[in-house]
Scaffold this motif. Sequence first.
Motif: not given
Length: 629
Positions: A354-357, A387-391, A563-571
Amino acid sequence: MILYRDPLENVNFRKLLLNILPSLHGSSLRSLSQKTDVYSTGAEALVSEKTSQSSLEVEKLDGSGSFKPTHVVDHNDPFFTSLRKCTCPCDALDLASEAAVSIKHYTNSLTMTWRLFKTLSEEQQRYEKQLIFEHPAFVRLCQQLLRDARRMTRGDLVFSLHALVNLGVPQNTLLVQTLVRVSQEKLNQLDNRCISVLATTLAGMDKDKNVSALQAGLQLLVEQRISSIRDIFILQNLMRCLGKDAPAFLKKKLEMAVVREIDGLTFPNALRMFLALAAMNYCSLPILNPCSKKIQENIHDIPFRQLILVLEACYTLQYRNVKLFSALADYVNSTAYLWDKRQIILFLSACETLAFQPTELLDIFAEKVTEDPDFLNLKNLLIVLRVYSRLNHVPRVQKHLFFETLHSCLNKCLPQISSTELLKAVYSLGILGYLPHRALDELLQKDSKDELTLSDDLKEQNTVMLHSVKTCMELDSPSFTKPAFVLTENLSSLVSLNLRKAQEALIELLGDENMFRQNVQLPYRYHIDFEIRMDSDRKKVLPIAATDDHPDSCVQRLAFLFAPVSAFCLGTTHPQGKLAMKKRHLNKLGYHVILIQNKKFQEMKNEDAVEFLKRKIYSDAFSFPEATV
């Protein structure tokens, strides 16, 4: 070690199931071992206003307009008193063998057998299933059901079919197909509860012509009845069973029916509603938002498995509710001492999709890894690295010890790791800025031997990862020094539509297109949207042409990345792994990087956009290296 054999492998038993009392039904009810199309009744005919005379003899209309069974369970009957005292499936079958004298007795014995069976553990079920199928009373019970199928009440019919299917009686047997056919005949007589049970049963059956015909008829019946269904449990059950293939208008009708009853939503129903909507692949905010609120209010009553299912449903539905995710993460964080480490890995993995950190939980889990890394087998290690690398999460405390621990675990796995898994592991550590030297050496050896070459569908992905790994080896090496000049190339004077607003704002702010560059290609395949150059005092923007021959020590380079929103962690404005790695590497090449969420920038008024860029250029860009929106 106890070995269990499948009772259905018993030839005589299977033959009996396939050919129970064929003479009672003639040739049209022959064995269906070849899944022959026995019945061809159309879907419309299944829900016609007229019902057969034989059906009405069994269940007739009462004064309220609903169907009323002619056979009602007599709870004073000693048989049912004894049935309620049964503690295992074979108890119910023993009772049926000794005391059953009516079809009501047989159907209730079967239903009780299933209810007791489903409470057993998986190991117990394997053993008990063998006992059930080899029990003499079970065969006689099946014979009785087939003989009296058309005389059953609607409830006995659908619950018997449900029990047989879930106990594992083959779908192509004469008994199961007969009950499917009788369900077709009596479809109009089913009340809402029976419809729900039948929908659940069909959802677990393979698609053959008879099942498909019954499902089509059931769908038409649901369309007719939906306005009268007030039970939210039945509604969500229908949503789950009709699934993603239900037509859009029916999904909308179901949504409206649920919203109508949403004020009576209970906490268990809120949990199940997420799963029901996910099964339909239908994101309904009028339903999901109240359900989320109900879950947050009862957060401490959620079983762990339900936590994961809710997050998985959110991913399926593309439902991004930061408040809900934060509440779930805070709950797991506050009770982390209760959970097994593997459970926390599952939760973190669900958050990652979910790209949530969940920052605090990631820090706590990192401590658990450094204290006791033995639980990290190869599978869990790869999940943790992903997990740690993507977030893009680096623990705040003992980060070097955390990386060293992961590196050590990876080294232990090297003898058993595949080439692709090795590449993914090294790539993940590279994103975090850590170079695992031993694993790198082995990876490069495999690359030199072309052992990383895979099928076409993975080749491009592996090529990209390998390029990133080699870039990290060079730019993240302690021996790397910032070059005096960086070779760049202008790809095109045209900018994409989503950058047109930024281009116009820069022109208005700086007065001339010659004061910045756009679509700039850098070494290592990196690309930046806009580049601005300033004097060493960082007070003045310089024309691009006037600084081309100056070494980087005399100018300050600003790189704008929209960058698009999807390139950042959610919220958040926290960049995910790939974008964070790019920013780090641009810093190594001498750029001050300004990350901007393009969606938020596009929502600004033109004058606000100009003022925003002015702040970034003249103040924020140098006060902190990660200037963001």
